[in-house]
Design a protein around this motif. Structure first.
Motif, PDB file in Angstrom:
ATOM      1  N   PHE A   1       9.087 -12.944  -2.493  1.00  0.00           N
ATOM      2  CA  PHE A   1       9.632 -11.646  -2.103  1.00  0.00           C
ATOM      3  C   PHE A   1      10.767 -11.282  -3.049  1.00  0.00           C
ATOM      4  O   PHE A   1      10.961 -10.122  -3.386  1.00  0.00           O
ATOM      5  CB  PHE A   1      10.131 -11.676  -0.657  1.00  0.00           C
TER       6      PHE A   1
ATOM      7  N   CYS B   1       0.707  -6.675  -5.604  1.00  0.00           N
ATOM      8  CA  CYS B   1       0.763  -6.681  -4.140  1.00  0.00           C
ATOM      9  C   CYS B   1       0.548  -8.103  -3.625  1.00  0.00           C
ATOM     10  O   CYS B   1       0.379  -8.326  -2.434  1.00  0.00           O
ATOM     11  CB  CYS B   1      -0.239  -5.706  -3.534  1.00  0.00           C
ATOM     12  N   THR B   2       0.557  -9.073  -4.566  1.00  0.00           N
ATOM     13  CA  THR B   2       0.424 -10.488  -4.201  1.00  0.00           C
ATOM     14  C   THR B   2       1.538 -11.290  -4.868  1.00  0.00           C
ATOM     15  O   THR B   2       1.282 -12.210  -5.641  1.00  0.00           O
ATOM     16  CB  THR B   2      -0.951 -11.033  -4.643  1.00  0.00           C
TER      17      THR B   2
ATOM     18  N   THR C   1      -0.954  -8.299   6.511  1.00  0.00           N
ATOM     19  CA  THR C   1       0.298  -8.416   7.248  1.00  0.00           C
ATOM     20  C   THR C   1       1.304  -9.300   6.514  1.00  0.00           C
ATOM     21  O   THR C   1       0.954 -10.376   6.026  1.00  0.00           O
ATOM     22  CB  THR C   1       0.043  -9.003   8.645  1.00  0.00           C
ATOM     23  N   ALA C   2       2.558  -8.857   6.457  1.00  0.00           N
ATOM     24  CA  ALA C   2       3.639  -9.659   5.878  1.00  0.00           C
ATOM     25  C   ALA C   2       4.357 -10.407   7.008  1.00  0.00           C
ATOM     26  O   ALA C   2       3.783 -10.657   8.069  1.00  0.00           O
ATOM     27  CB  ALA C   2       4.594  -8.760   5.101  1.00  0.00           C
TER      28      ALA C   2
ATOM     29  N   GLN D   1      -4.981 -13.921  -0.773  1.00  0.00           N
ATOM     30  CA  GLN D   1      -5.021 -13.051   0.390  1.00  0.00           C
ATOM     31  C   GLN D   1      -6.410 -12.991   1.019  1.00  0.00           C
ATOM     32  O   GLN D   1      -6.638 -12.205   1.938  1.00  0.00           O
ATOM     33  CB  GLN D   1      -4.585 -11.632   0.018  1.00  0.00           C
TER      34      GLN D   1
ATOM     35  N   HIS E   1      -2.173 -13.733   6.501  1.00  0.00           N
ATOM     36  CA  HIS E   1      -1.867 -12.629   5.595  1.00  0.00           C
ATOM     37  C   HIS E   1      -3.144 -12.101   4.945  1.00  0.00           C
ATOM     38  O   HIS E   1      -3.097 -11.393   3.940  1.00  0.00           O
ATOM     39  CB  HIS E   1      -0.907 -13.098   4.491  1.00  0.00           C
TER      40      HIS E   1
END
Length: 329
Positions: free
Chosen positions: A86, A81-82, A189-190, A144, A215
């Motif tokens: 993308f 999730c990090t 948040t992205a 994050q 983020h």
């Protein structure tokens, strides 16, 4: 054959150890405050290592232990999730590093439950005829973190772990669930819509959750705790029932390493002793989806698992997601 053989495990953690005393130098906290509330004593923090860098090293170790080369892999599932990017996916980047040109590759994000979800996906593909599937979990949680927020920055650590799976005539059962209505309990948040045409980007109708600062992770710790201590026993009991195995007959439970209090409370609600719960949160903190396969790799490297052992893996995470798998080592 409907079960899975964990043919090889691997792990990589950054060399940089950050203790609770180190954290106390940058934020208003102390070793006593952190350890009493979480069980965490230290964590590994990346000096710059990326997910794909750490994941590749964990993957190579798992493949060596399984006696499998890159050309023999049918599939690579990346869990993170990090992500570094993308796109391309972490799995595709690692595929190139492993010379695994025959594998199809993709990333899965179920946050801290990611390994449980990936394991169940892999089991289905193995049942359909795939021979070697690599799962690579890698997280740089530190990127994050708001290191001025003591409620979150002291909890997480970085690292990677991997497993090679093969089909086997072994015990296997799973229980997976999600509670999207509780998604606001853990948020990062992205990218938001932007540019000259995004004229209505601040319309609250389009935003499900309040944006976090940059983020950074925003978490309601008390809400997550209340969810976790119910979700973990539910998932574990559900998987055991599907496997026709009593919880008491499981040799070892490997829970997501988020917080020692959560693990202790879950054990109490299950009516089992802590000797059946594997714990290493004191050394690594919460490494998200990495924590369960990292525990497997640590146990395997120490010779603490023997073939035929009944293991229960159980996790929970952002989404909110949760689940459990019961399998035979």
């Amino acid at each position: 054959m409907t079960g899975v053989l964990i043919a090889g495990t691997g792990m990589y953690v950054p060399s940089q150890v950050v203790t609770n005393d180190d954290m106390a130098k940058i934020v208003d906290t102390s070793d006593e405050w952190i350890s009493q509330r979480t069980g965490i004593r230290e964590r590994r923090i990346s000096k710059g290592e990326t997910n794909s860098y750490m994941g590749t090293r964990a993957a190579k170790q798992a493949m060596d232990n399984a006696g499998v080369n890159g050309a023999e892999l049918d599939m690579i599932i990346g869990c993170t999730c990090t992500p570094d990017y993308f796109y391309p996916s972490m799995a595709c980047i690692i595929q190139n590093e492993l010379d695994a040109g025959n594998a199809f590759c993709w990333d899965l994000n179920a946050a801290c439950t990611g390994f449980i979800y990936a394991l169940d996906v892999a089991q289905h593909y193995l049942a359909m005829g795939k021979k070697n599937i690599l799962i690579v979990c890698s997280e740089v949680m530190s990127k994050q973190l708001d290191f001025s927020d003591r409620s979150t920055c002291v909890l997480f650590g970085d690292g990677a772990a991997a497993v090679v799976l093969q089909p086997a005539d072994k015990l296997y059962a799973s229980y997976l669930k999600s509670e999207g209505s509780l998604g606001g309990h853990i948020v990062s948040t992205a990218l938001k819509p932007r540019g000259v045409y995004a004229t209505d980007k601040d319309n609250p109708e389009y935003t499900k959750f309040e944006n976090t600062h940059k983020h950074y992770i925003r978490m309601s710790g008390s809400d997550v705790y209340r969810f976790a201590v119910k979700a973990m026993p539910e998932a574990l009991i559900g998987a055991c029932e599907s496997a026709c195995v009593d919880v008491e007959d499981v040799d070892l439970i490997i829970p997501h390493q988020a917080n020692l209090r959560i693990i202790e409370t879950a054990a109490k609600r299950l009516g089992i002793g802590m000797e059946k719960m594997y714990v290493n949160v004191d050394k690594y903190g919460n490494t998200s989806c990495v924590s369960i396969p990292l525990s497997l790799a640590e146990l395997a490297s120490k010779g603490k698992l023997k073939r035929g052992d009944k293991l229960a893996l159980v996790g929970f995470g952002a989404g909110l997601t949760y689940g459990s798998v019961v399998l035979e080592w």
